[in-house]
Design a protein around this motif. Structure first.
Motif, PDB file in Angstrom:
ATOM      1  N   TYR A  63       9.725 -12.452  -8.260  1.00 18.12           N
ATOM      2  CA  TYR A  63       8.138 -11.941  -8.192  1.00 18.12           C
ATOM      3  C   TYR A  63       8.186 -10.008  -9.501  1.00 18.12           C
ATOM      4  O   TYR A  63       9.129  -8.884  -9.329  1.00 18.12           O
ATOM      5  N   VAL A  64       7.409  -9.955 -10.100  1.00 18.91           N
ATOM      6  CA  VAL A  64       6.889  -9.352 -10.832  1.00 18.91           C
ATOM      7  C   VAL A  64       5.107  -8.783 -10.395  1.00 18.91           C
ATOM      8  O   VAL A  64       4.774  -9.435 -10.043  1.00 18.91           O
ATOM      9  N   ALA A  65       5.361  -7.793 -10.119  1.00 12.79           N
ATOM     10  CA  ALA A  65       4.133  -7.231  -8.793  1.00 12.79           C
ATOM     11  C   ALA A  65       2.836  -6.171 -10.296  1.00 12.79           C
ATOM     12  O   ALA A  65       3.721  -5.613 -10.119  1.00 12.79           O
ATOM     13  N   ALA A  66       1.842  -5.875 -10.090  1.00 13.48           N
ATOM     14  CA  ALA A  66       0.802  -4.682 -10.993  1.00 13.48           C
ATOM     15  C   ALA A  66      -0.506  -5.624 -10.679  1.00 13.48           C
ATOM     16  O   ALA A  66      -0.885  -5.610  -9.637  1.00 13.48           O
ATOM     17  N   GLU A  67      -1.108  -4.216 -10.941  1.00 17.18           N
ATOM     18  CA  GLU A  67      -2.533  -4.078 -10.653  1.00 17.18           C
ATOM     19  C   GLU A  67      -3.211  -4.222 -12.470  1.00 17.18           C
ATOM     20  O   GLU A  67      -2.675  -4.039 -13.485  1.00 17.18           O
ATOM     21  N   LEU A  68      -4.271  -5.596 -12.233  1.00 14.07           N
ATOM     22  CA  LEU A  68      -4.983  -5.882 -13.461  1.00 14.07           C
ATOM     23  C   LEU A  68      -6.603  -4.471 -13.051  1.00 14.07           C
ATOM     24  O   LEU A  68      -6.614  -4.543 -11.816  1.00 14.07           O
ATOM     25  N   HIS A  69      -6.423  -3.550 -14.314  1.00 19.58           N
ATOM     26  CA  HIS A  69      -7.915  -2.818 -14.336  1.00 19.58           C
ATOM     27  C   HIS A  69      -9.135  -2.868 -15.633  1.00 19.58           C
ATOM     28  O   HIS A  69      -8.999  -3.682 -16.364  1.00 19.58           O
ATOM     29  N   ASN A  70     -10.099  -3.328 -14.779  1.00 21.77           N
ATOM     30  CA  ASN A  70     -11.534  -3.078 -16.418  1.00 21.77           C
ATOM     31  C   ASN A  70     -10.878  -4.396 -17.074  1.00 21.77           C
ATOM     32  O   ASN A  70     -11.587  -4.581 -18.055  1.00 21.77           O
ATOM     33  N   ALA A  71     -11.072  -5.581 -16.527  1.00 22.16           N
ATOM     34  CA  ALA A  71     -10.724  -7.458 -17.168  1.00 22.16           C
ATOM     35  C   ALA A  71     -12.100  -7.606 -17.137  1.00 22.16           C
ATOM     36  O   ALA A  71     -12.803  -7.576 -16.679  1.00 22.16           O
ATOM     37  N   PRO A  72     -12.726  -8.358 -18.413  1.00 19.09           N
ATOM     38  CA  PRO A  72     -14.168  -8.777 -18.404  1.00 19.09           C
ATOM     39  C   PRO A  72     -13.479 -10.041 -17.899  1.00 19.09           C
ATOM     40  O   PRO A  72     -12.614 -10.581 -17.596  1.00 19.09           O
ATOM     41  N   ASP A  73     -15.051 -11.009 -17.222  1.00 22.09           N
ATOM     42  CA  ASP A  73     -15.134 -12.226 -16.577  1.00 22.09           C
ATOM     43  C   ASP A  73     -14.123 -13.290 -18.187  1.00 22.09           C
ATOM     44  O   ASP A  73     -14.096 -12.509 -18.865  1.00 22.09           O
ATOM     45  N   ASP A  74     -12.879 -14.129 -17.453  1.00 18.47           N
ATOM     46  CA  ASP A  74     -12.065 -14.843 -18.419  1.00 18.47           C
ATOM     47  C   ASP A  74     -11.300 -14.488 -18.888  1.00 18.47           C
ATOM     48  O   ASP A  74     -10.892 -14.243 -19.556  1.00 18.47           O
ATOM     49  N   THR A  75     -10.509 -13.546 -18.096  1.00 20.28           N
ATOM     50  CA  THR A  75      -9.716 -12.387 -19.251  1.00 20.28           C
ATOM     51  C   THR A  75      -8.413 -13.316 -18.930  1.00 20.28           C
ATOM     52  O   THR A  75      -7.532 -13.808 -17.749  1.00 20.28           O
ATOM     53  N   ASN A  76      -7.591 -13.894 -20.051  1.00 16.55           N
ATOM     54  CA  ASN A  76      -6.397 -14.143 -19.602  1.00 16.55           C
ATOM     55  C   ASN A  76      -5.101 -13.494 -19.403  1.00 16.55           C
ATOM     56  O   ASN A  76      -4.463 -12.495 -20.700  1.00 16.55           O
ATOM     57  N   ILE A  77      -4.347 -13.744 -18.354  1.00 16.60           N
ATOM     58  CA  ILE A  77      -3.084 -12.926 -18.530  1.00 16.60           C
ATOM     59  C   ILE A  77      -1.819 -13.497 -18.656  1.00 16.60           C
ATOM     60  O   ILE A  77      -1.351 -14.674 -17.848  1.00 16.60           O
ATOM     61  N   THR A  78      -1.105 -13.440 -19.317  1.00 15.92           N
ATOM     62  CA  THR A  78       0.570 -14.463 -19.815  1.00 15.92           C
ATOM     63  C   THR A  78       1.670 -13.469 -19.370  1.00 15.92           C
ATOM     64  O   THR A  78       1.437 -11.855 -19.322  1.00 15.92           O
ATOM     65  N   PHE A  79       2.430 -13.914 -18.145  1.00 19.55           N
ATOM     66  CA  PHE A  79       3.878 -13.926 -18.022  1.00 19.55           C
ATOM     67  C   PHE A  79       4.850 -14.142 -19.026  1.00 19.55           C
ATOM     68  O   PHE A  79       4.689 -15.888 -19.023  1.00 19.55           O
ATOM     69  N   ILE A  80       5.387 -13.479 -19.875  1.00 18.00           N
ATOM     70  CA  ILE A  80       6.438 -14.492 -20.111  1.00 18.00           C
ATOM     71  C   ILE A  80       7.455 -13.863 -19.537  1.00 18.00           C
ATOM     72  O   ILE A  80       8.452 -12.631 -19.828  1.00 18.00           O
ATOM     73  N   TRP A  81       8.602 -14.505 -19.428  1.00 15.45           N
ATOM     74  CA  TRP A  81      10.584 -14.034 -19.131  1.00 15.45           C
ATOM     75  C   TRP A  81      11.214 -14.259 -19.532  1.00 15.45           C
ATOM     76  O   TRP A  81      11.253 -15.347 -20.946  1.00 15.45           O
ATOM     77  N   PHE A  82      12.286 -13.523 -19.800  1.00 14.66           N
ATOM     78  CA  PHE A  82      13.667 -13.200 -20.702  1.00 14.66           C
ATOM     79  C   PHE A  82      14.599 -13.435 -20.172  1.00 14.66           C
ATOM     80  O   PHE A  82      14.877 -12.893 -18.571  1.00 14.66           O
ATOM     81  N   PHE A  83      15.409 -14.786 -20.580  1.00 18.71           N
ATOM     82  CA  PHE A  83      17.048 -13.997 -20.058  1.00 18.71           C
ATOM     83  C   PHE A  83      17.322 -13.535 -21.496  1.00 18.71           C
ATOM     84  O   PHE A  83      17.764 -14.230 -22.681  1.00 18.71           O
ATOM     85  N   GLU A  84      18.780 -12.656 -21.424  1.00 18.96           N
ATOM     86  CA  GLU A  84      18.718 -12.273 -22.561  1.00 18.96           C
ATOM     87  C   GLU A  84      18.550 -12.648 -23.827  1.00 18.96           C
ATOM     88  O   GLU A  84      18.862 -12.253 -25.230  1.00 18.96           O
ATOM     89  N   GLY A  85      16.665 -11.263 -23.687  1.00 15.28           N
ATOM     90  CA  GLY A  85      16.107 -11.619 -25.279  1.00 15.28           C
ATOM     91  C   GLY A  85      16.125 -13.107 -25.749  1.00 15.28           C
ATOM     92  O   GLY A  85      15.408 -13.031 -25.899  1.00 15.28           O
ATOM     93  N   GLN A  86      16.387 -14.497 -24.874  1.00 15.55           N
ATOM     94  CA  GLN A  86      15.877 -15.059 -24.894  1.00 15.55           C
ATOM     95  C   GLN A  86      14.802 -15.250 -24.060  1.00 15.55           C
ATOM     96  O   GLN A  86      14.903 -15.746 -22.758  1.00 15.55           O
ATOM     97  N   GLU A  87      13.079 -15.949 -23.982  1.00 10.96           N
ATOM     98  CA  GLU A  87      12.493 -16.720 -23.593  1.00 10.96           C
ATOM     99  C   GLU A  87      12.930 -17.747 -22.319  1.00 10.96           C
ATOM    100  O   GLU A  87      13.143 -19.134 -23.141  1.00 10.96           O
ATOM    101  N   VAL A  88      12.671 -17.626 -21.630  1.00  7.89           N
ATOM    102  CA  VAL A  88      13.063 -18.973 -20.715  1.00  7.89           C
ATOM    103  C   VAL A  88      11.671 -19.498 -19.834  1.00  7.89           C
ATOM    104  O   VAL A  88      11.856 -20.395 -19.004  1.00  7.89           O
TER     105      VAL A  88
END
Length: 139
Positions: A63-88
């Protein structure tokens, strides 16, 4: 004959406005930001991290946990996970109408099958650079 001193100013303003309109297609004007990202073994009922770690065993949820601040309605947040530099994995969520809140993402255990160096980047909307990047190790 009277000269119109307003014409050069109007021309300059028009050029600036047209330039801004063309730039708007390629840049994000949102005030949203993600901060305080930490790796954790789980999140509680309030979406807060239960601990802070930098190392995980193979075949466990990450898991990764974080804080979202000042986001207008319908903001998209994308998590991109990597292993050894390659997207998984990549997941995009939408904040709906929530402006400030904890948020979290998960890399499922079935994608954590090899020891090595992993990372996650979190992006707001179409930004080219991540708001935050967090690295961790799987052993």
């Amino acid at each position: 004959m009277k000269k119109n001193k307003l014409a050069p100013s109007l021309l300059a303003i028009t050029i600036i406005l047209v330039s801004v309109l063309f730039m708007g297609a390629s840049c994000s004007a949102t005030t949203a930001k993600v901060s305080n990202a930490v790796m954790t073994t789980s999140v509680d009922d309030n979406s807060m991290p239960t601990d802070t770690v930098t190392e995980f065993p193979v075949n466990t949820d990450v898991y990764v946990a974080a804080e979202l601040h000042n986001a207008p309605d319908d903001t998209n947040i994308t998590f991109i996970w990597f292993f050894e530099g390659q997207e998984v994995d990549s997941v995009t969520i939408n904040n709906g109408d929530v402006s400030d809140a904890p948020l979290w993402g998960i890399l499922p255990a079935e994608l954590v099958t090899k020891p090595g160096y992993y990372g996650v980047e979190i992006y707001i909307d179409d930004r080219e650079d991540p708001d935050t990047k967090t690295e961790f190790t799987v052993k």
